[in-house]
Motif scaffolding. Sequence first.
Motif, PDB file in Angstrom:
ATOM      1  N   LYS A 391      39.306  43.718  43.317  1.00 39.75           N
ATOM      2  CA  LYS A 391      39.235  44.279  42.105  1.00 39.75           C
ATOM      3  C   LYS A 391      39.869  43.420  40.512  1.00 39.75           C
ATOM      4  O   LYS A 391      38.922  42.984  39.767  1.00 39.75           O
ATOM      5  CB  LYS A 391      40.568  45.362  41.121  1.00 39.75           C
ATOM      6  N   TYR A 392      40.659  42.099  41.307  1.00 41.46           N
ATOM      7  CA  TYR A 392      41.379  41.540  40.277  1.00 41.46           C
ATOM      8  C   TYR A 392      40.223  40.472  40.351  1.00 41.46           C
ATOM      9  O   TYR A 392      39.985  39.494  39.287  1.00 41.46           O
ATOM     10  CB  TYR A 392      42.808  40.366  40.773  1.00 41.46           C
ATOM     11  N   GLN A 394      36.558  40.794  40.321  1.00 42.45           N
ATOM     12  CA  GLN A 394      35.980  41.158  40.121  1.00 42.45           C
ATOM     13  C   GLN A 394      36.020  40.787  38.152  1.00 42.45           C
ATOM     14  O   GLN A 394      35.009  40.504  37.966  1.00 42.45           O
ATOM     15  CB  GLN A 394      35.361  42.466  40.617  1.00 42.45           C
ATOM     16  N   THR A 395      37.207  41.047  37.920  1.00 45.69           N
ATOM     17  CA  THR A 395      37.567  41.226  36.566  1.00 45.69           C
ATOM     18  C   THR A 395      37.817  39.783  35.534  1.00 45.69           C
ATOM     19  O   THR A 395      37.365  39.838  35.016  1.00 45.69           O
ATOM     20  CB  THR A 395      38.497  42.205  36.310  1.00 45.69           C
ATOM     21  N   TYR A 396      38.515  38.814  36.512  1.00 40.27           N
ATOM     22  CA  TYR A 396      39.289  37.842  35.947  1.00 40.27           C
ATOM     23  C   TYR A 396      38.175  36.578  36.726  1.00 40.27           C
ATOM     24  O   TYR A 396      38.232  35.907  35.474  1.00 40.27           O
ATOM     25  CB  TYR A 396      40.470  37.611  36.026  1.00 40.27           C
ATOM     26  N   ASP A 411      43.151  35.742  33.110  1.00 41.17           N
ATOM     27  CA  ASP A 411      44.189  36.482  32.596  1.00 41.17           C
ATOM     28  C   ASP A 411      44.826  35.097  31.664  1.00 41.17           C
ATOM     29  O   ASP A 411      45.567  34.993  30.866  1.00 41.17           O
ATOM     30  CB  ASP A 411      44.100  36.813  32.925  1.00 41.17           C
TER      31      ASP A 411
END
Length: 449
Positions: A391-392, A394-396, A411
Amino acid sequence: MKTKLVAAFLFIGSVALGQQKAEDKQLISTLEKASKQELLDKWYPLAVDKEDGGFYSDITYDFKLGENQDKMIVTQARHVWVNSVAAMRYSRERTYLNYATHGFEFLRDKMWDKKNGGFYTLVTKKGERIPRENEEKTAYGNAFAIYGLSAYYDASGNEEALDLAKKTFRWLEEHSHDSIYKGYYQSLALDGTPIERTADFPSTSEAGYKDQNSSIHLLEAMTELYHVWPDTLVKTRLEELFLLIRDTIVNEDHYMNLFFTKDWKPVTFNTTSRENIKKHYYLDHVSFGHDVETAYLLLEASEALGRTDTEETLKIGKDMVDHSLKTGWDKKLSGFYDGGYYFKGTDSLEIVNDDKNWWSQAEGLNTMLLMQNYFPDDKLDYRSYFDKLWKYVQTYFMDAEHGGWYEWGIDKRPETKTALKGQIWKATYHNYRALINCIDQLEGVKNRE
């Protein structure tokens, strides 16, 4: 009553298992898209240099060709490896094998030193050697040449590629291998002579030291070579590296020291000031990404060697992974930090670099699933760490607009959004390998057939 309870538990368990399988099926589809459409399709054929051979180095954030197109052996060989593996994975698509052949020809014709042997570290776009002070050639670079050439032979059956891989192994054997203290010298002169470290070298220079990074990737390369050429001496060197890394480079505190004298004494600055330790960060810190990656590489080598002490290797690998999760993991957003340090007089590790690079997260994905498969009931619950890390990422890390991965987690470093997607130290190797390994693990496929 007891029978009803058992039946109920079995029903609940089967439902949970069914839900997990459905979730994994969706995850596999997502990982396949991330590896094929968002990595391979973005990089190739864009990175293929049809004018001068090999692959372009600088790729902009929006996937255009950048300005600096000098070519490094590490990146060029990694491109060959990725396209060779993709050719075997997508056997109906001939293009990947063509790209791998294109890269092999550049290695053979432009990057191999026809006079002295060994691969140059850096050449121009056209393939002309760029002189480098102290390090004309490296064990690390030649290791990746072996890695790429071996995979290309596996995909193509091109005997010339295997011959060049053998030639590179023998060149390292003659020049880089240390018959006294074992392992390999990293920094080499043009003729292959190991660089002797002297008092004149800057204290921050890596030249003349042995190191964990070249050692783990020599291990990786020898594993790949042994798969296609089960030679007795290759097996001997692979086992030597395996034991050296597992039993010497990994220390009793469950992480790897980074640099060493020729007799394998760790290079450390922990008795000096914080300022001096910070100055020598790249020589002396805890690298969580390397520790997590090495847990996988040791197990891969152990399997190739057919060793019977798997439990001991598993324990050492698990201890490294657990140490990285307990001390180098961002408990708020997830992801592995770049580096930490045990300062003298303290028992706890301090994060000294909280940036997060792309390759550590990629290697973390692969190793979290690996640990979950070996230790499904462990209290750390590696699958939960995998889910958080994915998830990290994919997001960052994954660029939803342009594709590919950022070099650093946005981030911590939002400016990386418009930085290069590719350069001589960054291509598709870490993240592509990690993603396909994750797919294979979820599908229950072994890495080697």
